[in-house]
Scaffold this motif. Structure first.
Motif, PDB file in Angstrom:
ATOM      1  N   GLY A 359       1.762  20.308  -4.393  1.00  0.00           N
ATOM      2  CA  GLY A 359       2.445  19.098  -3.963  1.00  0.00           C
ATOM      3  C   GLY A 359       1.651  17.823  -4.166  1.00  0.00           C
ATOM      4  O   GLY A 359       2.116  16.736  -3.821  1.00  0.00           O
ATOM      5  N   ILE A 360       0.434  17.924  -4.720  1.00  0.00           N
ATOM      6  CA  ILE A 360      -0.410  16.746  -4.956  1.00  0.00           C
ATOM      7  C   ILE A 360      -0.669  16.591  -6.447  1.00  0.00           C
ATOM      8  O   ILE A 360      -1.194  17.496  -7.091  1.00  0.00           O
ATOM      9  N   ASP A 361      -0.293  15.460  -6.994  1.00  0.00           N
ATOM     10  CA  ASP A 361      -0.616  15.102  -8.374  1.00  0.00           C
ATOM     11  C   ASP A 361      -1.843  14.193  -8.312  1.00  0.00           C
ATOM     12  O   ASP A 361      -1.747  13.040  -7.869  1.00  0.00           O
ATOM     13  N   LEU A 362      -3.003  14.713  -8.732  1.00  0.00           N
ATOM     14  CA  LEU A 362      -4.243  13.958  -8.576  1.00  0.00           C
ATOM     15  C   LEU A 362      -4.221  12.641  -9.344  1.00  0.00           C
ATOM     16  O   LEU A 362      -4.754  11.632  -8.870  1.00  0.00           O
ATOM     17  N   THR A 363      -3.620  12.640 -10.528  1.00  0.00           N
ATOM     18  CA  THR A 363      -3.531  11.391 -11.286  1.00  0.00           C
ATOM     19  C   THR A 363      -2.732  10.356 -10.519  1.00  0.00           C
ATOM     20  O   THR A 363      -3.133   9.190 -10.395  1.00  0.00           O
ATOM     21  N   GLN A 364      -1.603  10.780  -9.973  1.00  0.00           N
ATOM     22  CA  GLN A 364      -0.771   9.873  -9.184  1.00  0.00           C
ATOM     23  C   GLN A 364      -1.499   9.432  -7.911  1.00  0.00           C
ATOM     24  O   GLN A 364      -1.413   8.270  -7.500  1.00  0.00           O
ATOM     25  N   TYR A 365      -2.227  10.354  -7.298  1.00  0.00           N
ATOM     26  CA  TYR A 365      -2.992  10.030  -6.092  1.00  0.00           C
ATOM     27  C   TYR A 365      -4.008   8.929  -6.383  1.00  0.00           C
ATOM     28  O   TYR A 365      -4.154   7.970  -5.612  1.00  0.00           O
ATOM     29  N   LYS A 366      -4.705   9.043  -7.515  1.00  0.00           N
ATOM     30  CA  LYS A 366      -5.697   8.028  -7.888  1.00  0.00           C
ATOM     31  C   LYS A 366      -5.020   6.706  -8.233  1.00  0.00           C
ATOM     32  O   LYS A 366      -5.537   5.626  -7.886  1.00  0.00           O
ATOM     33  N   ASP A 367      -3.871   6.766  -8.897  1.00  0.00           N
ATOM     34  CA  ASP A 367      -3.110   5.541  -9.177  1.00  0.00           C
ATOM     35  C   ASP A 367      -2.752   4.828  -7.873  1.00  0.00           C
ATOM     36  O   ASP A 367      -2.873   3.604  -7.758  1.00  0.00           O
ATOM     37  N   THR A 368      -2.311   5.621  -6.899  1.00  0.00           N
ATOM     38  CA  THR A 368      -1.923   5.065  -5.606  1.00  0.00           C
ATOM     39  C   THR A 368      -3.121   4.452  -4.888  1.00  0.00           C
ATOM     40  O   THR A 368      -3.001   3.396  -4.245  1.00  0.00           O
ATOM     41  N   LEU A 369      -4.281   5.104  -5.006  1.00  0.00           N
ATOM     42  CA  LEU A 369      -5.486   4.555  -4.386  1.00  0.00           C
ATOM     43  C   LEU A 369      -5.803   3.167  -4.933  1.00  0.00           C
ATOM     44  O   LEU A 369      -6.091   2.234  -4.162  1.00  0.00           O
ATOM     45  N   ILE A 370      -5.765   3.035  -6.254  1.00  0.00           N
ATOM     46  CA  ILE A 370      -6.053   1.731  -6.864  1.00  0.00           C
ATOM     47  C   ILE A 370      -5.048   0.694  -6.360  1.00  0.00           C
ATOM     48  O   ILE A 370      -5.412  -0.444  -6.029  1.00  0.00           O
ATOM     49  N   GLU A 371      -3.770   1.092  -6.290  1.00  0.00           N
ATOM     50  CA  GLU A 371      -2.740   0.172  -5.806  1.00  0.00           C
ATOM     51  C   GLU A 371      -2.996  -0.225  -4.356  1.00  0.00           C
ATOM     52  O   GLU A 371      -2.857  -1.401  -3.977  1.00  0.00           O
ATOM     53  N   ARG A 372      -3.394   0.741  -3.532  1.00  0.00           N
ATOM     54  CA  ARG A 372      -3.666   0.454  -2.127  1.00  0.00           C
ATOM     55  C   ARG A 372      -4.876  -0.472  -1.979  1.00  0.00           C
ATOM     56  O   ARG A 372      -4.854  -1.422  -1.184  1.00  0.00           O
ATOM     57  N   PHE A 373      -5.945  -0.181  -2.728  1.00  0.00           N
ATOM     58  CA  PHE A 373      -7.139  -1.026  -2.663  1.00  0.00           C
ATOM     59  C   PHE A 373      -6.819  -2.459  -3.102  1.00  0.00           C
ATOM     60  O   PHE A 373      -7.407  -3.414  -2.601  1.00  0.00           O
ATOM     61  N   ALA A 374      -5.900  -2.600  -4.057  1.00  0.00           N
ATOM     62  CA  ALA A 374      -5.581  -3.917  -4.620  1.00  0.00           C
ATOM     63  C   ALA A 374      -4.554  -4.687  -3.796  1.00  0.00           C
ATOM     64  O   ALA A 374      -4.218  -5.825  -4.150  1.00  0.00           O
ATOM     65  N   ASN A 375      -4.056  -4.090  -2.729  1.00  0.00           N
ATOM     66  CA  ASN A 375      -3.044  -4.747  -1.897  1.00  0.00           C
ATOM     67  C   ASN A 375      -3.566  -6.109  -1.433  1.00  0.00           C
ATOM     68  O   ASN A 375      -4.484  -6.182  -0.599  1.00  0.00           O
ATOM     69  N   PRO A 376      -3.005  -7.202  -1.946  1.00  0.00           N
ATOM     70  CA  PRO A 376      -3.531  -8.536  -1.590  1.00  0.00           C
ATOM     71  C   PRO A 376      -3.232  -8.937  -0.160  1.00  0.00           C
ATOM     72  O   PRO A 376      -3.786  -9.924   0.339  1.00  0.00           O
ATOM     73  N   ASN A 377      -2.393  -8.163   0.502  1.00  0.00           N
ATOM     74  CA  ASN A 377      -2.012  -8.483   1.876  1.00  0.00           C
ATOM     75  C   ASN A 377      -2.883  -7.784   2.912  1.00  0.00           C
ATOM     76  O   ASN A 377      -2.704  -7.976   4.111  1.00  0.00           O
ATOM     77  N   ILE A 378      -3.803  -6.948   2.428  1.00  0.00           N
ATOM     78  CA  ILE A 378      -4.746  -6.253   3.311  1.00  0.00           C
ATOM     79  C   ILE A 378      -6.147  -6.728   2.957  1.00  0.00           C
ATOM     80  O   ILE A 378      -6.728  -6.285   1.967  1.00  0.00           O
ATOM     81  N   LYS A 379      -6.672  -7.639   3.727  1.00  0.00           N
ATOM     82  CA  LYS A 379      -7.995  -8.196   3.444  1.00  0.00           C
ATOM     83  C   LYS A 379      -9.051  -7.347   4.163  1.00  0.00           C
ATOM     84  O   LYS A 379      -9.531  -7.689   5.238  1.00  0.00           O
ATOM     85  N   ASP A 380      -9.389  -6.216   3.531  1.00  0.00           N
ATOM     86  CA  ASP A 380     -10.342  -5.285   4.129  1.00  0.00           C
ATOM     87  C   ASP A 380     -11.754  -5.720   3.745  1.00  0.00           C
ATOM     88  O   ASP A 380     -12.155  -5.643   2.583  1.00  0.00           O
ATOM     89  N   ASN A 381     -12.494  -6.176   4.725  1.00  0.00           N
ATOM     90  CA  ASN A 381     -13.801  -6.769   4.471  1.00  0.00           C
ATOM     91  C   ASN A 381     -14.820  -5.735   3.998  1.00  0.00           C
ATOM     92  O   ASN A 381     -14.893  -4.635   4.547  1.00  0.00           O
ATOM     93  N   LEU A 382     -15.614  -6.107   3.000  1.00  0.00           N
ATOM     94  CA  LEU A 382     -16.606  -5.176   2.469  1.00  0.00           C
ATOM     95  C   LEU A 382     -17.682  -4.849   3.497  1.00  0.00           C
ATOM     96  O   LEU A 382     -18.252  -3.749   3.470  1.00  0.00           O
ATOM     97  N   ALA A 383     -17.969  -5.781   4.398  1.00  0.00           N
ATOM     98  CA  ALA A 383     -18.949  -5.492   5.449  1.00  0.00           C
ATOM     99  C   ALA A 383     -18.466  -4.326   6.316  1.00  0.00           C
ATOM    100  O   ALA A 383     -19.269  -3.489   6.741  1.00  0.00           O
ATOM    101  N   ARG A 384     -17.148  -4.257   6.570  1.00  0.00           N
ATOM    102  CA  ARG A 384     -16.600  -3.127   7.332  1.00  0.00           C
ATOM    103  C   ARG A 384     -16.708  -1.842   6.539  1.00  0.00           C
ATOM    104  O   ARG A 384     -17.065  -0.793   7.069  1.00  0.00           O
TER     105      ARG A 384
END
Length: 506
Positions: A359-384
């Motif tokens: 049930g897990i497509d690793l390529t799709q999972y990694k694509d989703t990770l990049i999309e989540r990290f790039a979410n401009p509406n979530i300002k996740d501070n690098l210090a955190r």
């Protein structure tokens, strides 16, 4: 109403009475909170817990028959006093702002927490709540460092002053282990069933780790209790996932201006959420699988995938991005070089170590990770992201390095991250000379070993509690030395070094 007009108006405090004043698009608790009981006691009520586990329970409480699974929060630290004060004022309600990558925003109010106990004011109250027969699950988000293990050996650290105190003063605990032990001792003496202990932290085999650490603590003084815990207490492993940045003043102002309510501690998070739990409980469990969680027989492959890809990916961007001068995750991954470096790290140095999951497509999972990290509406501070790296990197990145070394595979991209961590710990500034906000229980030791790097390029690796025997791995050390030489060269540019590493991979 514009902001200047609104600021002159007295806003209602978010609480049970003011829920009816919120805009109709806000998802508010419509279940009767007065009829709930706290079947779950949660230790460590941070932003992640309130965006993740408390959200799942909030969804569950919408279903009739789930009234016994509300949450009582517990704060063990003096630092939790402010949160307690806010939650009490707000009837334990808070808003959740869910930000999607496409800019859509969902607004919710969480009603799943119905009490909060502040341990420094009344320790016995906390112990009594843990002993109460209503309490079926004690869940934890106490960060990696809260489990009190040596990162290199994985063994319990009996030299921690708080642990020494708890050993000598079993009725005056400070640590989670002290409270759990005091409560389980009473439940055993009263012939009660034990509660399940449910870790929700980003630690591989988090349930097994919790069990090992608690038993080490208990067995030092009470072998009989240790045997009872070993035979009766369930510690289900779980994989948790939802990016939840620290609440900022801007988040508070956003809720004020958008919902026209005064919420002093709102939470903002991404839309993605995941919770995979081993179906192993001591005394019943909530039907979390009806609200999106997944019960499995073995969580190991799921958590390895998440820890080695998402959590490690965060650390890659966090350390490299901090040295470059980026402030947030989305800023880092939006740079094409950083995005390429992260994807190559995941594809070449992690994916071959991950088994295929149904049930897990690793390529799709990694694509989703990049999309989540790039979410401009979530300002996740690098210090955190870099917070307590000494507790994180051994599991997130160094474990993959060791596996790849054993298999004779290249580790050059991960090696640069470790070398960058050395520079980060040594100089404590980015390439522009701006001070970095570093918070780590081992900060002094990290700085001490890293500061010797100019005299000995391998000095940082001699911190064997973190790195084990990496300083004896010839090929790794040669590559690490090259990375250190490049990073410490006058006028060094992290982006040029990253580019060179990627080209060498090709």
């Amino acid at each position: 109403m514009d902001h200047s007009q609104q600021s002159s108006v007295q806003l209602n405090m978010l609480n049970q009475q003011s829920l009816s004043t919120l805009p109709t698009h806000v998802d508010v608790p419509k279940y009767d909170r007065s009829k709930l009981t706290a079947g779950i006691v949660h230790i460590g009520v941070g932003g992640f817990h309130r965006a993740h586990q408390a959200m799942y329970i909030n969804e569950l409480l919408k279903k009739p028959g789930s009234e016994s699974w509300a949450i009582c929060g517990v704060g063990l630290l003096e630092a939790n006093r402010g949160l307690r004060d806010v939650l009490v004022k707000q009837d334990y309600l808070y808003s959740l702002t869910v930000r999607h990558p496409n800019g859509h925003i969902d607004h919710q109010v969480m009603g799943s927490m119905i009490d909060f106990l502040f341990a420094p004011e009344n320790k016995q109250h906390v112990i009594d709540k843990l002993v109460n027969s209503d309490t079926k699950i004690v869940s934890l988000t106490i960060t990696e460092g809260g489990y009190n293990f040596n990162p290199a050996t994985g063994e319990f650290d009996f030299n921690n002053p708080d642990i020494i105190h708890d050993m000598a003063n079993p009725n005056d605990p400070i640590t989670a282990f002290g409270y759990l032990t005091a409560a389980l001792k009473q439940r055993k003496a009263k012939g009660m069933k034990p509660f399940t202990i449910q870790s929700c932290d980003n630690i591989q085999h988090n349930g097994d780790m919790t069990r090992k650490m608690l038993l080490a603590f208990v067995n030092k003084n009470d072998a009989d209790l240790g045997q009872w815990i070993e035979a009766n207490v369930a510690f289900p492993n779980a994989m948790v996932d939802r990016i939840t940045p620290v609440t900022t003043k801007a988040d508070i102002e956003y809720v004020t201006n958008t919902l026209h309510i005064n919420d002093e501690w709102p939470i903002t998070c991404e839309a993605f959420t995941q919770w995979v739990i081993e179906d192993n409980f001591s005394d019943g469990r909530p039907a979390l699988d009806t609200v999106g969680a997944q019960f499995v027989s073995d969580v190991t492959p799921f958590e390895k995938m998440k820890i080695r890809l998402l959590n490690a990916g965060h650390s890659v961007l966090g350390l490299l991005g901090s040295i470059h001068g980026f402030a947030t995750i989305d800023e880092s991954v939006s740079d094409p070089l950083f995005s390429s470096y992260l994807r190559r790290f995941m594809d070449d140095e992690v994916t071959p170590l991950i088994e295929q999951l149904e049930g897990i497509d690793l390529t799709q999972y990694k694509d989703t990770l990049i999309e989540r990290f790039a979410n401009p509406n979530i300002k996740d501070n690098l210090a955190r992201i870099c917070l307590e790296s000494s507790a994180k990197l051994p599991k997130f990145i160094i474990a993959s390095i060791n596996e790849n070394i054993a298999l004779g595979r290249d580790t050059s991209l991960a090696t640069l991250v470790i070398a960058t961590w050395c520079l980060y710990s040594d100089k404590r500034v980015d390439q522009q000379g701006k001070a970095l906000d570093i918070s780590d229980q081992m900060s002094a030791q990290l700085h001490e070993f890293a500061s010797r790097t100019v005299q000995d390029p391998l000095a940082f690796l001699q911190l064997t509690d973190l790195f084990g025997d990496l300083n004896n791995q010839a090929i790794f050390c040669k590559d690490y030395r090259q990375a250190i030489t490049a990073l410490y060269a006058p006028g060094s540019d992290i982006k040029a070094i990253m580019q060179a590493r990627l080209q060498a991979k090709s």
